[in-house]
Design a protein around this motif. Structure first.
Motif, PDB file in Angstrom:
ATOM      1  N   LYS A 200       0.848  -1.194   0.000  1.00  0.00           N
ATOM      2  CA  LYS A 200       0.000   0.000   0.000  1.00  0.00           C
ATOM      3  C   LYS A 200       0.883   1.243   0.000  1.00  0.00           C
ATOM      4  CE  LYS A 200      -3.415   2.503   2.783  1.00  0.00           C
ATOM      5  NZ  LYS A 200      -4.164   2.523   4.061  1.00  0.00           N
ATOM      6  N   LEU A 201       0.640   2.093  -0.958  1.00  0.00           N
ATOM      7  CA  LEU A 201       1.383   3.346  -1.084  1.00  0.00           C
ATOM      8  C   LEU A 201       0.615   4.474  -0.399  1.00  0.00           C
ATOM      9  CD1 LEU A 201       3.679   5.049  -2.494  1.00  0.00           C
ATOM     10  CD2 LEU A 201       2.087   5.321  -4.400  1.00  0.00           C
ATOM     11  N   PHE A 202       1.340   5.339   0.326  1.00  0.00           N
ATOM     12  CA  PHE A 202       0.697   6.483   0.967  1.00  0.00           C
ATOM     13  C   PHE A 202       1.708   7.620   1.037  1.00  0.00           C
ATOM     14  CE2 PHE A 202       2.774   4.146   4.316  1.00  0.00           C
ATOM     15  CZ  PHE A 202       3.345   5.128   5.113  1.00  0.00           C
ATOM     16  N   GLY A 203       1.210   8.806   1.298  1.00  0.00           N
ATOM     17  CA  GLY A 203       2.115   9.944   1.431  1.00  0.00           C
ATOM     18  C   GLY A 203       1.357  11.248   1.537  1.00  0.00           C
ATOM     19  N   LEU A 566      -8.114  13.185  11.318  1.00  0.00           N
ATOM     20  CA  LEU A 566      -9.248  12.381  10.864  1.00  0.00           C
ATOM     21  C   LEU A 566     -10.075  13.090   9.805  1.00  0.00           C
ATOM     22  CD1 LEU A 566     -10.478  10.850  14.243  1.00  0.00           C
ATOM     23  CD2 LEU A 566      -8.875   9.878  12.584  1.00  0.00           C
ATOM     24  N   PHE A 567      -9.591  14.197   9.260  1.00  0.00           N
ATOM     25  CA  PHE A 567     -10.316  14.878   8.185  1.00  0.00           C
ATOM     26  C   PHE A 567     -10.462  13.925   6.997  1.00  0.00           C
ATOM     27  CE2 PHE A 567      -9.378  19.660   9.106  1.00  0.00           C
ATOM     28  CZ  PHE A 567     -10.040  19.527  10.312  1.00  0.00           C
ATOM     29  N   ARG A 568     -11.717  13.722   6.555  1.00  0.00           N
ATOM     30  CA  ARG A 568     -11.972  12.836   5.421  1.00  0.00           C
ATOM     31  C   ARG A 568     -12.960  13.417   4.417  1.00  0.00           C
ATOM     32  NH1 ARG A 568      -8.151  11.246   7.355  1.00  0.00           N
ATOM     33  NH2 ARG A 568      -7.566   9.144   8.048  1.00  0.00           N
ATOM     34  N   GLU A 569     -13.708  14.443   4.804  1.00  0.00           N
ATOM     35  CA  GLU A 569     -14.720  14.998   3.921  1.00  0.00           C
ATOM     36  C   GLU A 569     -14.540  16.510   3.815  1.00  0.00           C
ATOM     37  OE1 GLU A 569     -16.780  13.245   2.185  1.00  0.00           O
ATOM     38  OE2 GLU A 569     -16.352  11.302   3.130  1.00  0.00           O
ATOM     39  N   ARG A 570     -14.913  17.039   2.668  1.00  0.00           N
ATOM     40  CA  ARG A 570     -14.869  18.478   2.481  1.00  0.00           C
ATOM     41  C   ARG A 570     -15.760  19.163   3.519  1.00  0.00           C
ATOM     42  NH1 ARG A 570     -16.413  21.746  -3.107  1.00  0.00           N
ATOM     43  NH2 ARG A 570     -15.930  23.840  -2.316  1.00  0.00           N
ATOM     44  N   LEU A 614     -10.532  21.062   2.520  1.00  0.00           N
ATOM     45  CA  LEU A 614     -11.008  21.575   1.234  1.00  0.00           C
ATOM     46  C   LEU A 614     -11.573  20.456   0.370  1.00  0.00           C
ATOM     47  CD1 LEU A 614      -8.092  24.026   0.368  1.00  0.00           C
ATOM     48  CD2 LEU A 614     -10.215  24.496   1.626  1.00  0.00           C
ATOM     49  N   SER A 615     -11.155  19.237   0.641  1.00  0.00           N
ATOM     50  CA  SER A 615     -11.644  18.057  -0.070  1.00  0.00           C
ATOM     51  C   SER A 615     -11.330  16.854   0.809  1.00  0.00           C
ATOM     52  CB  SER A 615     -10.976  17.922  -1.447  1.00  0.00           C
ATOM     53  OG  SER A 615      -9.605  17.576  -1.294  1.00  0.00           O
ATOM     54  N   LYS A 616     -11.553  15.671   0.273  1.00  0.00           N
ATOM     55  CA  LYS A 616     -11.257  14.474   1.042  1.00  0.00           C
ATOM     56  C   LYS A 616      -9.772  14.349   1.343  1.00  0.00           C
ATOM     57  CE  LYS A 616     -15.114  11.639  -0.589  1.00  0.00           C
ATOM     58  NZ  LYS A 616     -15.512  10.384  -1.267  1.00  0.00           N
ATOM     59  N   ALA A 617      -8.924  14.961   0.522  1.00  0.00           N
ATOM     60  CA  ALA A 617      -7.481  14.745   0.655  1.00  0.00           C
ATOM     61  C   ALA A 617      -6.679  16.014   0.886  1.00  0.00           C
ATOM     62  CB  ALA A 617      -6.953  14.035  -0.596  1.00  0.00           C
ATOM     63  N   MET A 641       1.926  30.343  11.444  1.00  0.00           N
ATOM     64  CA  MET A 641       2.105  29.303  10.432  1.00  0.00           C
ATOM     65  C   MET A 641       0.814  29.113   9.644  1.00  0.00           C
ATOM     66  SD  MET A 641       4.463  26.384  12.269  1.00  0.00           S
ATOM     67  CE  MET A 641       3.082  25.666  13.121  1.00  0.00           C
ATOM     68  N   PHE A 642       0.973  28.948   8.353  1.00  0.00           N
ATOM     69  CA  PHE A 642      -0.160  28.639   7.483  1.00  0.00           C
ATOM     70  C   PHE A 642       0.295  27.562   6.509  1.00  0.00           C
ATOM     71  CE2 PHE A 642      -2.583  29.170   3.545  1.00  0.00           C
ATOM     72  CZ  PHE A 642      -3.877  29.035   4.030  1.00  0.00           C
ATOM     73  N   ASP A 643      -0.483  26.489   6.414  1.00  0.00           N
ATOM     74  CA  ASP A 643      -0.052  25.400   5.529  1.00  0.00           C
ATOM     75  C   ASP A 643      -1.213  24.816   4.756  1.00  0.00           C
ATOM     76  OD1 ASP A 643      -1.042  22.709   6.801  1.00  0.00           O
ATOM     77  OD2 ASP A 643      -0.192  23.801   8.494  1.00  0.00           O
ATOM     78  N   LEU A 644      -0.880  24.224   3.634  1.00  0.00           N
ATOM     79  CA  LEU A 644      -1.793  23.457   2.790  1.00  0.00           C
ATOM     80  C   LEU A 644      -1.212  22.061   2.668  1.00  0.00           C
ATOM     81  CD1 LEU A 644      -4.109  23.052   0.695  1.00  0.00           C
ATOM     82  CD2 LEU A 644      -2.499  23.883  -1.039  1.00  0.00           C
ATOM     83  N   THR A 645      -2.012  21.062   3.040  1.00  0.00           N
ATOM     84  CA  THR A 645      -1.552  19.677   3.018  1.00  0.00           C
ATOM     85  C   THR A 645      -2.437  18.860   2.086  1.00  0.00           C
ATOM     86  OG1 THR A 645      -0.736  19.830   5.293  1.00  0.00           O
ATOM     87  CG2 THR A 645      -1.087  17.624   4.400  1.00  0.00           C
ATOM     88  N   ALA A 646      -1.798  18.058   1.237  1.00  0.00           N
ATOM     89  CA  ALA A 646      -2.512  17.143   0.343  1.00  0.00           C
ATOM     90  C   ALA A 646      -2.035  15.728   0.630  1.00  0.00           C
ATOM     91  CB  ALA A 646      -2.244  17.509  -1.117  1.00  0.00           C
ATOM     92  N   ARG A 647      -2.985  14.847   0.954  1.00  0.00           N
ATOM     93  CA  ARG A 647      -2.655  13.455   1.280  1.00  0.00           C
ATOM     94  C   ARG A 647      -3.023  12.544   0.117  1.00  0.00           C
ATOM     95  NH1 ARG A 647      -6.023  14.977   5.330  1.00  0.00           N
ATOM     96  NH2 ARG A 647      -7.526  13.446   4.582  1.00  0.00           N
ATOM     97  N   PHE A 648      -2.327  11.447   0.023  1.00  0.00           N
ATOM     98  CA  PHE A 648      -2.671  10.431  -0.977  1.00  0.00           C
ATOM     99  C   PHE A 648      -2.299   9.053  -0.448  1.00  0.00           C
ATOM    100  CE2 PHE A 648       1.544  12.057  -1.898  1.00  0.00           C
ATOM    101  CZ  PHE A 648       2.302  10.902  -2.066  1.00  0.00           C
TER     102      PHE A 648
END
Length: 648
Positions: A200-203, A566-570, A614-617, A641-648
Motif C-alpha cells: 500500500k502506497l501512501f504519502g 481524521l479529516f476525510r470529507e470536504r 477543502l476536499s477528502k485529501a 504558520m499557514f499550511d496546505l496539506t494534500a494526502r494520498f
C-alpha cells in the motif's frame, strides 16, 4: 456455402427423419394394407432353408401429383434431382416410407418432392467432400511419401467454416483464456500480480509559511549561545582572551520562512501476521523533529538556495508482528525505526515527527465493550560510539552509549454515554544522556578529542541547561588556562521522567466533537544543587546568578470539531486553544515541539489554531503561537504558520 433454401431443406429433412422414427411402430403395426414387398423383404427374417420370403402384393402406383399423373411422368429415384416421386415400389426403404406417408395424407406431393431433392443434394455434397479429402490425401502422400490418413469412424471433417462461426470460436477462446488469466492473476486486464496487492502506497505533500517575530525587550547582549552549532562542529574556544563570539541564536530580527514537506511511504503485508513499513521524507537536515525543507534558504541546511535540489531521507523502516493472544487481547511487536507508539496529547515531550529506533511491544486487552487497557514498552538506541573514536589518536576511549527505556500503562473507558476517556501513565529512563566531565588533558588545537566528547548531545534545540565537559588542565601550553580552551557542552542533568497524558472526548453534538486534553511530565532525576554547581546558562542576573531552571512541564488544551488527523470529507473543521508551561530541564529539548517558540524548552505560552478540509485529501491550517522564556534572560517570540496539506 449453403443457400438459405438448402439450409431450410436440411432442417426440414432432419425434422421429418425424427417424425419417421416416431411413426415407425404405427406404420408397421396399424390395421392398414401391408408394406410393399421390397420393404418386407428387407425387414423379414429369412425363411427356413434360406428360401426368400414370398413377394407381397404390388400396391397401386402413386403419382407425384395430379398433373404429373396426367402427363404420365413418374420420378426415378436413381435419376436426376429434378425427377419426382416414384409411383412404383422401390428397393430404397426410405423412399417407400415417404410413399406411404403420401398415401396416408401425412405429406403432400410437394413436400415429399422437396424431401427427395434435399436428400439428393446432401448426398452429392457428401460425395464431393469425400472426393476432395481423397484428392488431398493423394497429393500429400505423393509429396511426402506418407500413407494416407485413415479417417476415424467417429471423426467429423469440416472443409469450410463460415466467417461468422470463426468469429464465434475466436470469441469463445478469448473468453476462456482471459477467465483463466484472471483466476491465475497473470494477464488479467486492470489487474496486477498478487504480490503488488500486498503493498500500500501512501504519502502527503505540504506547503508551509512560517513567520518568526520578536517583540521589543529581548536581551541582545549575546547571552543565548547556540549549543547545537557548537556541539555539532569543532569545539569552541572559551578562553577569556578570545575575541570571537560563540554561535548565537536570533532573538530580535523577523524572519519569513517558506517550507515544503513531502513524505512517501509503503505498508507491506508479509503475511502470517508480519508487516513492514518504509517511509521517505524531505528535510533541510537530518534533525529528528522536522521533515520540513526550507525553500531557497541559505546557510547550514538550506543547501544554498538558487533552485538547488533537495535531499530525501529514510524516515521510517521497520518490521511489525501482530498476533491475537485471545479473542479479547492482541499484541504487536516492532523492530526498526517506527512511529512513537506511546500515547501523548501534546508535543511538550515528543515532537510529532520523532521516530524511535529500537524494539518495542504493545499489548491491548478489551475487558468489555466500554473498558480496555493497553501496556507498551521498549528499548531504544539514542547514540552509539563510533568504531574508531577518536579518529586522530591511536589511543581509543571506552564506549559511551546512550539508551532510552520506556514503559506505559493506559486505560480507555466510557464513564457515561457519549463520553470516552483515555489516559496513559509512563516512565522514561534515559541512560547516559547527561554530559560527563572528561579525564584531564591539554588540547593543543580544535581537533584533539576529550575522553567524554561523546557525552554531548549531537542534536539540540534550546532550553536545556548545559555544562562544560572537557577537563582542560592549565599548563604553559595553554597559557595556564588563558588560551586553547577548546570546549564542548553536555546536558547538566540526567533525565528520568514520570508522565501522565489524558484525553476526554465529548460526543453529545455528533458529528461535532469536543476534546479536553492534558499532559504532565516531571524529571525525577533532577537535582538543583548539582546543576547549580556546573550550569553555564539558565541563571538569574544575566547569567551570573543562581540556576533558575526547573523540572516540570504541563499542557492543557481544548479542541472543537473533528480531529485534524481524521479529516476525510470536504468541510471538516477544527479549532483549538492550548496553554503550556515547560521548564528548562523537564524534558530533553532535542525531541520536543520544534515550532513553539522556535523549538525547545524553558518556555510558556498559548497556541491558537484552526483547520478546514477543502476536499477528502486536502486541508488548510492556520496557527498562532506566543511564547516567553521562563528562566534566564528575557526572550519572547511569536510564530505564525499557514499550511496546505494534500494526502494520498
Amino acid at each position: 456455402m449453403l443457400t438459405p433454401n438448402q439450409v431450410w431443406r436440411r432442417t426440414y429433412a432432419c425434422f421429418t427423419a425424427s417424425l419417421l422414427s416416431a411413426l415407425m411402430p404405427a406404420l408397421t403395426y396399424a390395421a392398414e394394407p401391408a408394406l410393399p414387398a421390397p420393404l418386407l423383404a428387407e425387414n423379414a427374417p429369412p425363411a427356413a432353408g434360406g428360401a426368400a420370403p414370398a413377394p407381397a402384393p404390388t400396391p397401386a402406383p402413386i403419382p407425384a401429383d395430379p398433373a404429373a399423373a396426367a402427363a404420365g411422368v413418374l420420378p426415378d429415384p436413381n435419376g436426376a434431382p429434378q425427377q419426382q416421386l416414384l409411383g412404383t415400389p422401390s428397393q430404397n426403404v426410405t423412399l417407400n416410407l415417404i410413399n406411404r406417408l403420401v398415401q396416408k395424407g401425412i405429406l403432400t406431393h410437394a413436400e415429399a418432392a422437396d424431401l427427395i431433392k434435399g436428400a439428393e443434394e446432401d448426398a452429392a455434397f457428401a460425395k464431393a467432400q469425400a472426393q476432395a479429402v481423397a484428392e488431398t490425401q493423394a497429393a500429400v502422400m505423393a509429396q511426402n511419401a506418407m500413407p494416407p490418413v485413415q479417417p476415424d469412424s467417429e471423426e467429423v471433417r469440416v472443409t469450410y467454416i463460415p466467417e461468422t462461426v470463426k468469429n464465434q470460436i475466436r470469441d469463445q477462446l478469448r473468453t476462456e483464456v482471459m477467465e483463466q488469466a484472471r483466476q491465475q492473476h497473470w494477464a488479467a486486464p486492470n489487474s496486477v500480480p498478487e504480490w503488488t496487492q500486498r503493498i500500500k502506497l501512501f504519502g502527503d505533500v505540504r506547503m508551509l509559511y512560517q513567520g518568526f517575530s520578536y517583540p521589543d525587550g529581548n536581551d541582545t547582549t549575546g547571552v543565548f549561545p547556540n549549543f547545537n552549532m557548537i556541539n555539532t562542529g569543532a569545539p569552541f574556544d572559551v578562553s577569556p582572551t578570545a575575541t570571537i563570539f560563540s554561535p548565537q541564536l536570533n532573538v530580535d530580527k523577523h524572519r519569513d520562512t517558506y517550507l515544503m514537506r513531502m513524505r512517501l511511504g509503503f505498508d507491506i503485508d508479509l503475511e502470517d501476521g508480519f508487516t513492514a513499513g518504509i517511509r521517505f521524507a524531505t528535510g533541510s537536515t537530518n534533525t529528528p523533529v522536522s521533515t520540513n525543507q526550507a525553500l531557497a534558504a541559505a546557510g547550514p541546511g538550506g543547501q544554498g538556495g538558487n533552485f538547488s535540489k533537495y535531499q530525501l531521507w529514510l524516515d521510517r523502516a521497520f518490521v511489525k508482528y501482530d498476533a491475537a493472544i485471545s479473542t479479547d487481547s492482541h499484541i504487536a511487536l516492532f523492530l526498526g525505526r517506527f512511529d512513537n507508539l506511546f500515547m501523548t496529547t501534546s508535543e511538550i515531550m515528543w515532537d510529532e515527527d520523532v521516530a524511535l529506533d529500537g524494539l518495542a511491544f504493545k499489548l491491548d486487552q478489551a475487558w468489555n465493550p466500554d473498558f480496555r487497557t493497553f501496556f507498551s514498552g521498549g528499548a531504544f538506541a539514542v547514540f552509539n560510539t563510533a568504531l574508531n573514536f577518536p579518529d586522530n589518536s591511536p589511543s581509543k576511549v571506552a564506549s559511551y552509549d546512550k539508551y532510552l527505556f520506556a514503559t506505559q500503562f493506559g486505560v480507555q473507558f466510557k464513564p457515561v454515554e457519549k463520553v470516552e476517556v483515555t489516559m496513559g501513565f509512563s516512565f522514561w529512563d534515559w541512560k547516559n544522556i547527561e554530559g560527563r566531565l572528561s579525564d584531564p588533558f591539554v588540547p593543543l588545537n580544535n581537533v584533539d578529542a576529550g575522553s567524554t566528547d561523546n557525552s554531548r548531545p549531537l542534536f539540540a534545540q534550546k532550553g536545556n541547561t548545559y555544562r562544560a565537559i572537557r577537563n582542560i588542565t592549565p599548563s604553559p601550553l595553554n597559557g595556564f588556562g588563558t588560551t586553547n580552551q577548546w570546549q564542548y557542552f553536555g546536558l547538566a542533568t540526567p533525565f528520568r521522567q514520570i508522565a501522565w497524558a489524558g484525553r476526554m472526548d465529548l460526543n453529545y453534538w455528533e458529528p461535532l466533537q469536543v476534546s479536553l486534553l492534558g499532559e504532565f511530565v516531571k524529571n525525577v532525576a533532577f537535582n538543583r544543587a548539582n546543576i547549580n554547581s556546573v550550569a553555564v546558562n539558565n541563571r538569574t542576573g544575566g547569567g551570573s546568578g543562581d540556576y533558575a531552571g526547573g523540572d516540570t512541564a504541563w499542557f492543557l488544551g481544548v479542541n472543537v470539531g473533528k480531529p485534524y488527523t481524521l479529516f476525510r470529507e470536504r468541510g471538516d473543521w477544527n479549532v483549538g486553544l492550548s496553554y503550556r508551561y515547560v521548564e528548562s530541564d523537564a524534558v530533553v529539548d532535542g525531541f520536543t515541539d520544534s515550532n513553539f517558540g522556535g523549538g525547545g524548552t524553558n518556555m510558556k505560552g498559548y497556541t491558537l489554531s484552526a483547520a478546514m478540509a477543502l476536499s477528502k485529501a486536502t486541508a488548510i491550517r492556520l496557527s498562532y503561537m506566543s511564547a516567553a522564556q521562563i528562566a534566564g534572560p528575557t526572550l519572547r517570540s511569536d510564530v505564525v504558520m499557514f499550511d496546505l496539506t494534500a494526502r494520498f
